[in-house]
Each structure stands twice: as structure tokens, then as C-alpha cells.
Design a protein around this motif. Structure first.
Motif, PDB file in Angstrom:
ATOM      1  N   GLU A 198       4.863  28.281   9.762  1.00 22.58           N
ATOM      2  CA  GLU A 198       4.454  28.522  10.896  1.00 22.58           C
ATOM      3  C   GLU A 198       3.010  29.100  11.635  1.00 22.58           C
ATOM      4  O   GLU A 198       2.040  28.226  12.021  1.00 22.58           O
ATOM      5  CB  GLU A 198       5.209  27.736  12.372  1.00 22.58           C
ATOM      6  CG  GLU A 198       6.449  26.599  11.703  1.00 22.58           C
ATOM      7  CD  GLU A 198       7.466  27.431  13.635  1.00 22.58           C
ATOM      8  OE1 GLU A 198       7.527  28.052  14.415  1.00 22.58           O
ATOM      9  OE2 GLU A 198       8.629  26.989  13.267  1.00 22.58           O
TER      10      GLU A 198
ATOM     11  N   GLN B 255      -1.450  15.933   9.217  1.00 19.56           N
ATOM     12  CA  GLN B 255       0.088  16.833  10.692  1.00 19.56           C
ATOM     13  C   GLN B 255       0.604  17.117   9.740  1.00 19.56           C
ATOM     14  O   GLN B 255       0.566  16.729   9.147  1.00 19.56           O
ATOM     15  CB  GLN B 255       0.089  15.651  11.405  1.00 19.56           C
ATOM     16  CG  GLN B 255      -0.650  15.001  12.373  1.00 19.56           C
ATOM     17  CD  GLN B 255      -0.070  14.082  13.402  1.00 19.56           C
ATOM     18  OE1 GLN B 255       1.119  14.023  13.990  1.00 19.56           O
ATOM     19  NE2 GLN B 255      -0.912  13.440  13.882  1.00 19.56           N
ATOM     20  N   THR B 256       1.454  18.415  10.007  1.00 23.42           N
ATOM     21  CA  THR B 256       2.391  18.930   9.351  1.00 23.42           C
ATOM     22  C   THR B 256       3.389  18.765  10.394  1.00 23.42           C
ATOM     23  O   THR B 256       3.766  19.265  11.280  1.00 23.42           O
ATOM     24  CB  THR B 256       2.120  20.336   9.529  1.00 23.42           C
ATOM     25  OG1 THR B 256       2.127  20.993  10.290  1.00 23.42           O
ATOM     26  CG2 THR B 256       0.902  20.190   8.190  1.00 23.42           C
ATOM     27  N   ARG B 257       4.884  18.705   9.053  1.00 27.82           N
ATOM     28  CA  ARG B 257       6.228  19.035  10.310  1.00 27.82           C
ATOM     29  C   ARG B 257       6.995  19.919   8.887  1.00 27.82           C
ATOM     30  O   ARG B 257       7.020  19.826   7.674  1.00 27.82           O
ATOM     31  CB  ARG B 257       6.900  17.705  10.525  1.00 27.82           C
ATOM     32  CG  ARG B 257       8.256  17.968  10.909  1.00 27.82           C
ATOM     33  CD  ARG B 257       8.895  16.487  10.902  1.00 27.82           C
ATOM     34  NE  ARG B 257       9.507  15.761   9.834  1.00 27.82           N
ATOM     35  CZ  ARG B 257       9.513  14.664   9.050  1.00 27.82           C
ATOM     36  NH1 ARG B 257       9.030  13.546   9.829  1.00 27.82           N
ATOM     37  NH2 ARG B 257      10.052  14.250   7.793  1.00 27.82           N
TER      38      ARG B 257
ATOM     39  N   ASP C 101      -2.765  12.021   7.076  1.00 23.66           N
ATOM     40  CA  ASP C 101      -4.047  12.168   8.774  1.00 23.66           C
ATOM     41  C   ASP C 101      -3.967  13.801   8.670  1.00 23.66           C
ATOM     42  O   ASP C 101      -5.212  13.970   9.541  1.00 23.66           O
ATOM     43  CB  ASP C 101      -3.799  11.388   9.653  1.00 23.66           C
ATOM     44  CG  ASP C 101      -2.206  11.946  11.628  1.00 23.66           C
ATOM     45  OD1 ASP C 101      -1.317  12.798   9.717  1.00 23.66           O
ATOM     46  OD2 ASP C 101      -2.033  11.443  11.762  1.00 23.66           O
TER      47      ASP C 101
ATOM     48  N   VAL D 262       2.982  17.274   4.742  1.00 25.70           N
ATOM     49  CA  VAL D 262       1.663  16.925   5.281  1.00 25.70           C
ATOM     50  C   VAL D 262       1.777  15.286   5.618  1.00 25.70           C
ATOM     51  O   VAL D 262       2.081  14.770   3.924  1.00 25.70           O
ATOM     52  CB  VAL D 262       1.131  17.875   4.215  1.00 25.70           C
ATOM     53  CG1 VAL D 262      -0.430  17.206   4.961  1.00 25.70           C
ATOM     54  CG2 VAL D 262       1.321  19.531   4.542  1.00 25.70           C
ATOM     55  N   THR D 263       1.523  14.734   6.721  1.00 19.18           N
ATOM     56  CA  THR D 263       0.968  13.358   6.291  1.00 19.18           C
ATOM     57  C   THR D 263      -0.319  13.026   6.110  1.00 19.18           C
ATOM     58  O   THR D 263      -1.457  13.843   5.822  1.00 19.18           O
ATOM     59  CB  THR D 263       1.210  12.606   7.431  1.00 19.18           C
ATOM     60  OG1 THR D 263      -0.111  13.288   8.900  1.00 19.18           O
ATOM     61  CG2 THR D 263       2.787  13.293   8.767  1.00 19.18           C
TER      62      THR D 263
ATOM     63  N   ARG E  61       1.943  25.609  17.519  1.00 13.80           N
ATOM     64  CA  ARG E  61       2.897  24.589  17.096  1.00 13.80           C
ATOM     65  C   ARG E  61       2.374  23.472  18.446  1.00 13.80           C
ATOM     66  O   ARG E  61       1.749  23.522  19.959  1.00 13.80           O
ATOM     67  CB  ARG E  61       3.431  25.090  16.973  1.00 13.80           C
ATOM     68  CG  ARG E  61       5.010  23.503  17.790  1.00 13.80           C
ATOM     69  CD  ARG E  61       6.389  24.822  18.427  1.00 13.80           C
ATOM     70  NE  ARG E  61       6.697  26.234  16.682  1.00 13.80           N
ATOM     71  CZ  ARG E  61       7.613  26.737  17.809  1.00 13.80           C
ATOM     72  NH1 ARG E  61       7.718  27.166  18.711  1.00 13.80           N
ATOM     73  NH2 ARG E  61       7.514  28.209  16.788  1.00 13.80           N
ATOM     74  N   ALA E  62       2.868  22.074  17.720  1.00 14.09           N
ATOM     75  CA  ALA E  62       2.266  21.041  19.149  1.00 14.09           C
ATOM     76  C   ALA E  62       3.832  20.378  19.533  1.00 14.09           C
ATOM     77  O   ALA E  62       3.364  20.397  20.468  1.00 14.09           O
ATOM     78  CB  ALA E  62       1.917  19.457  18.406  1.00 14.09           C
TER      79      ALA E  62
END
Length: 65
Positions: free
Chosen positions: A35, A14-16, A12, A9-10, A41-42
Motif C-alpha cells: 500500500e 486503479q489498483t486493489r 485505467d 490493476v485495472t 488509499r482511496a
């Protein structure tokens, strides 16, 4: 190899989600619940491990055993 699911988790927001140690589409099954919890999902990037099982099956079907 151990199977792991890494979630980043960044600052800002965003997650990965990254899977390691899975071959083929098993990574999708393993990470599906994460997910779904995170939302839409981007993007998606498949690793070489994703294609490992598919390549082996294709080689066997072509008689390359």
C-alpha cells in the motif's frame, strides 16, 4: 489456509489489494509495504476475517469463553 495478497490493476490504472487467509489486523501489517508503494488509499473494505479475532477477544473478555 494459505495466506495470500492479491493485487489487481485495472486498465485505467486503479489498483486493489486484497488479502486472504489473514485474521484480525494481520492483513494490514502484511500488505502495508504494498500500500505504501502504491500511494494514497482511496477506500478500504474490511472482510469478515478482519473481525474474527476481535470478536473472539470480546467474547473472552465478557466471560463467554
Amino acid at each position: 489456509m494459505n495466506r495470500t495478497i492479491e493485487i489487481t490493476v485495472t486498465p485505467d490504472g486503479q489498483t486493489r489489494v486484497e488479502t486472504k487467509g489473514f485474521s484480525g489486523a494481520g492483513c494490514r501489517e502484511a500488505s502495508r509495504f504494498i500500500e505504501e508503494a502504491l500511494g494514497k488509499r482511496a477506500s478500504e473494505r474490511k472482510t469478515p476475517e478482519f473481525f474474527q479475532v476481535a470478536d473472539e477477544r470480546q467474547r473472552l473478555q465478557e466471560g463467554g469463553g
